[in-house]
Structures are given as structure tokens and as C-alpha cells.
Scaffold this motif. Structure first.
Motif, PDB file in Angstrom:
ATOM      1  N   MET B 134      24.308 -21.689  -4.408  1.00 41.19           N
ATOM      2  CA  MET B 134      23.436 -22.822  -4.129  1.00 41.19           C
ATOM      3  C   MET B 134      24.032 -23.682  -3.016  1.00 41.19           C
ATOM      4  O   MET B 134      23.377 -24.021  -2.044  1.00 41.19           O
ATOM      5  CB  MET B 134      23.345 -23.670  -5.391  1.00 41.19           C
ATOM      6  N   TYR B 135      25.299 -24.038  -3.211  1.00 43.50           N
ATOM      7  CA  TYR B 135      25.950 -25.010  -2.342  1.00 43.50           C
ATOM      8  C   TYR B 135      26.163 -24.470  -0.920  1.00 43.50           C
ATOM      9  O   TYR B 135      25.906 -25.158   0.055  1.00 43.50           O
ATOM     10  CB  TYR B 135      27.289 -25.418  -2.962  1.00 43.50           C
ATOM     11  N   TYR B 136      26.664 -23.245  -0.817  1.00 43.01           N
ATOM     12  CA  TYR B 136      27.019 -22.724   0.499  1.00 43.01           C
ATOM     13  C   TYR B 136      25.881 -21.981   1.193  1.00 43.01           C
ATOM     14  O   TYR B 136      25.873 -21.871   2.409  1.00 43.01           O
ATOM     15  CB  TYR B 136      28.224 -21.774   0.394  1.00 43.01           C
ATOM     16  N   VAL B 137      24.954 -21.438   0.407  1.00 39.38           N
ATOM     17  CA  VAL B 137      23.947 -20.563   1.007  1.00 39.38           C
ATOM     18  C   VAL B 137      22.541 -21.167   0.947  1.00 39.38           C
ATOM     19  O   VAL B 137      21.864 -21.281   1.978  1.00 39.38           O
ATOM     20  CB  VAL B 137      23.958 -19.174   0.317  1.00 39.38           C
ATOM     21  N   ILE B 138      22.095 -21.548  -0.242  1.00 36.60           N
ATOM     22  CA  ILE B 138      20.693 -21.943  -0.395  1.00 36.60           C
ATOM     23  C   ILE B 138      20.431 -23.357   0.137  1.00 36.60           C
ATOM     24  O   ILE B 138      19.544 -23.567   0.972  1.00 36.60           O
ATOM     25  CB  ILE B 138      20.257 -21.865  -1.880  1.00 36.60           C
ATOM     26  N   LEU B 139      21.213 -24.332  -0.343  1.00 30.07           N
ATOM     27  CA  LEU B 139      20.927 -25.720   0.032  1.00 30.07           C
ATOM     28  C   LEU B 139      20.996 -25.979   1.545  1.00 30.07           C
ATOM     29  O   LEU B 139      20.121 -26.663   2.079  1.00 30.07           O
ATOM     30  CB  LEU B 139      21.846 -26.684  -0.738  1.00 30.07           C
TER      31      LEU B 139
END
Lengths: 239, 221
Positions: B134-139
Motif C-alpha cells: 500500500m505504502y510504497y506501491v499503491i498510495l
């Protein structure tokens, strides 16, 4: 290395895997073929639990696929290459490869960069380290995706139709990288329609249809002396 | 009726000071709202049913009740439970942040869901946790897509913040009321207040347009 026992999978009412049993040994290259909808990609995705199986047991490198901790552990040991590459579009090629080793293996940036450069050299893309995925061709993107998976130093590599989304002239550059890996002794499970690859590189071919393993054997045996009617039928259509 | 330009000139500095306060409440509220909204937005698509449940109740309650009532709840009703008065500034920021958070949650949910599922699968297959992916890729990818709706939310909050004038908090609208109470110049002052709001909202929407265009040019980077 991978032991699959009586694995069943349902998508709602749809029974897509109907009791799969097989063992994959260390350094073995297993190619899974079959018509679309036969469950081959689903089976592959069950091996690193991207797909939850409904019944049965999968053990990877002695670790059963149960519980979040085990699943994460197995995923660090099992690399996966997708049909549509799934590179991270907001990062450079180098950053794509470095991310997971740094965040999961907790290695330093310098070490990660070294690993990334070595792997880019291996897949023949040393000069693309600072490019973004959208600036690369499909074949190049897929080679980066392979390098990214290898950066975790996996014990097994899963390939889910790695050349199906590629233009024909780019298929070989990806297959060549895969052949190199196979020759180096990587354990590989490959879902593909590339029969040439299956014949040349595979140690074993598994033919699936309607959620079952219909037949398996060495490539020579499989392609010349198929026993089952359904296998013969399938082969006659594609060869 | 005579239009009193002198009154406008005289009150302008006071109103401008009020506008600065309006911008402060808006920026703080949208800032906190972003934090709340990011977690509530992820909560809305969580695999854990109770996280999903709590997030949904929050979003539904806030979006289904008037901001004015929410301000009253926090300024007048909450002190009866906790037993102390709440200062109007804290009440204003709290109410607006909680309100903004619910709308931003939906913006985040839509932004996250617009990212190809293969991105999460790639992150997970590399051994990263859901949170890491979530933190490094999606957001980071979702953020770029939600800039325009976030800009709209900022503009909406800027206008809605006028509601905190009812608890006596001196932002732009309340300043206007106070000046009118003294001078009876309702027409001049409300016109001036309206124009100041308009200038602020137009400025922000141009800024958002600019950001949007900039990110479109280097879309993926």
C-alpha cells in the motif's frame, strides 16, 4: 521442493481445481499447458497463495501454506512473473528491482543497487537502469520483471504466461532469459503456450484440462506418445 | 441607498485577517482530513469486516448529517459528556476535520480501487506485506489520481468553514457579521465577503488545474 496434495479451488460455485496432486523437485523445470479455463494459472497462483485454495495442502520448501506469517515467508522464497509484467510504473527500473530486497530482506541501498545492476546485466538491460517502465518495450519490461523477482533470491520461480502479452518479435528475448535461468538450475514452474520452450527446456510437461491433471511426462514422451485422447486432441490443434 | 466605499476600505483589513483564519481552518481540517480519510478509505476496502464496518458507519454518518449539526454536537453536546468547555478553535478544527475525513475517505477508496489489481499482487508476490505494498506501491500512484477531487474537497471545505461562525469563531463570515452589527453596512460587507471567498476558491481551482496538468505531462513518474 513443492508438494501439492488434493488441492481444490472454487470460485463461488465454479469448481476450477478438482483435486490436484503433484510434486515439484528441486531444479526441476515444470511446464504446465492446457486450454484456457483449464485452471493452470489458478494452480500457479495457489502456489504463492495469491489465490486461496479451498481444500487440500500445498507445502513449499517444507513450509505449509497456512497463516499470514508462513505465506509471507513463502512469498519471499517464490518469485512470480506475470503475464502483464505488473512493474511499478512510478519507479525507475532500478527502484523496481531494489524495493523489495530493501523493505523485506532489509539490506542496505548500496547492496540492493549492486544486486539490481548485476541482475539487469544478466537480463541484458544494463543501460535501462534509470528508465521508467512505460519507456520500455513489452519484452524489456518482462525482463525487468524477471530481474525484480530474482532480486529476492527465490528458490522457485513461477511464470504465468510470461510471453502471452508480447509482440511475437519480443517473445524470444524473454524465453532466452528463462532458458538461462533453467540452465543455472533454478526450480521453475511455467504456464505457457510456447511448446518450443516446453520441449527444449522442460523436464516435465503437465497437461491440464477442466481443473484436472490429465497427463504428465517428459517432453519427448508427452509430445510424441500422448496416451490420453484429450491430450492428443489438444496437441493436434496447437502443433 | 448609497454604496459606501469608505466602509469597504475601512473594513477590508479586518476581513482579510478573517480570510487568513478561514484558510488556516481549511488547511488544517483538510490536512487532518487527509490522514483520517486515508485510513478510513483503506478501511472501507479492508478484508477485516469490523474495520470495514467502522469505516462505513463513520463515512455514512458524516456524509448523512449536516456539518452544522456536527459542529453543534462537538461544541455544545460533547462538553456535556466530557465535562469541560471546548475552545471554539479546537471545536471548529475537530468538526471540520472529521467532516472532511469522511469525504476524503471516499476519494481515497476510489483512488486506490482505480489502481490495477496486478500492482498489489506484484508487491505481495515479492514478499512485501499488504501495508508495505500500500505504502510504497499503491498510495503513491493513487495520490496523483486523486489530486483533482482533493482540490474540490478543499474548495468545498473553504466555503463550508463559514459554518463555524455559529459558534462564535472569528473567521471571514463571522468577521463580516460583527462589522455589520456595528456599521449596518450589510450590502457592502456581504458583497466584499463574497468576493474574498470567490478570489480564494478561484485561486485554488487554478492551482489544482495546474497540478493536474503537470502530473498529466509526466504521468507515471
Amino acid at each position: 521442493m513443492i508438494s501439492i496434495k488434493q488441492v481444490h479451488k472454487y470460485f463461488g460455485k465454479l469448481h476450477v481445481l478438482k483435486g490436484i496432486d503433484t510434486e515439484i523437485k528441486e531444479k526441476e523445470v515444470v511446464v504446465i499447458i492446457g486450454p484456457s479455463g483449464s485452471g493452470k494459472s489458478t494452480l500457479l497462483r495457489c502456489i504463492n497463495y495469491l489465490e486461496q485454495y479451498s481444500q487440500g495442502e500445498i507445502i513449499v520448501d517444507g513450509i505449509p501454506l497456512t497463516g499470514e506469517a508462513n505465506i509471507n515467508k513463502i512469498r519471499t522464497e517464490v518469485g512470480m512473473v506475470f503475464q502483464r509484467f505488473n512493474l511499478f510504473p512510478h519507479m525507475t527500473v532500478l527502484a523496481n528491482i531494489m524495493l523489495s530486497p530493501m523493505k523485506v530482506r532489509k539490506i542496505t541501498r548500496i547492496e540492493a543497487e549492486k544486486i539490481a545492476h548485476d541482475l539487469l546485466k544478466k537480463v541484458g538491460l544494463s543501460d535501462k537502469d534509470n528508465a521508467y517502465p512505460e519507456q520500455l518495450s513489452g519484452g524489456q519490461q518482462q525482463r525487468v520483471a524477471i530481474a525484480r523477482a530474482l532480486a529476492m533470491r527465490p528458490k522457485v520461480m513461477l511464470f504465468d504466461e510470461p510471453t502471452s502479452a508480447l509482440d511475437p518479435e519480443m517473445i524470444n528475448e524473454v524465453l532466452d532469459v528463462m532458458k538461462t535461468l533453467a540452465n543455472e538450475g533454478m526450480t521453475m514452474v511455467v504456464v505457457t503456450h510456447e511448446m518450443g520452450f516446453a520441449r527444449e527446456v522442460g523436464d516435465r510437461v503437465i497437461f491440464m484440462d477442466e481443473g484436472r491433471i490429465i497427463e504428465e511426462g517428459t517432453p519427448t514422451d508427452f509430445f510424441t506418445n500422448a496416451r490420453e485422447e484429450r491430450t492428443k486432441n489438444f496437441l493436434s490443434k496447437i502443433l | 441607498m448609497e454604496f459606501n466605499f469608505g466602509l469597504i476600505a475601512q473594513s477590508f483589513p479586518l476581513l482579510l485577517a478573517g480570510a487568513v483564519v478561514t484558510i488556516q481552518i481549511t488547511a488544517l481540517s483538510v490536512g487532518f482530513g487527509l490522514l483520517i480519510g486515508m485510513f478510513a478509505g483503506m478501511g472501507r476496502i479492508s478484508k477485516l469486516w469490523f474495520v470495514r464496518f467502522i469505516s462505513t458507519v463513520y463515512v455514512d454518518f458524516i456524509r448523512g448529517t449536516p456539518l452544522l449539526v456536527q459542529i453543534f454536537l462537538i461544541y455544545f453536546a460533547l462538553p456535556m459528556i466530557v465535562g469541560t468547555r471546548i475552545n471554539p478553535f479546537v471545536a471548529a478544527i475537530t468538526a471540520c476535520s472529521i467532516n472532511s475525513g469522511a469525504y476524503i475517505a471516499e476519494i481515497f477508496r476510489a483512488g486506490i480501487q482505480s489502481i490495477d489489481k496486478g500492482q498489489m499482487e506484484a508487491g505481495r508476490s515479492l514478499g512485501m506485506s499488504w501495508g508495505q505494498t500500500m505504502y510504497y506501491v499503491i498510495l503513491p500512484q493513487a495520490f496523483k489520481r486523486i489530486i483533482p477531487p482533493l482540490g474540490n474537497e478543499f474548495i468545498a471545505m473553504l466555503k463550508d468553514s463559514s459554518l463555524v461562525s455559529v459558534i462564535g469563531f472569528e473567521e471571514l463570515t463571522r468577521r463580516g457579521q460583527l462589522i455589520i452589527a456595528r456599521t449596518y453596512g450589510a450590502f457592502e460587507i456581504w458583497m466584499t465577503v463574497a468576493v474574498i471567498y470567490l478570489v480564494m476558491t478561484l485561486t485554488i481551482s487554478r492551482l489544482v488545474d495546474y497540478l493536474e496538468r503537470r502530473y498529466k505531462i509526466d504521468d507515471k513518474h
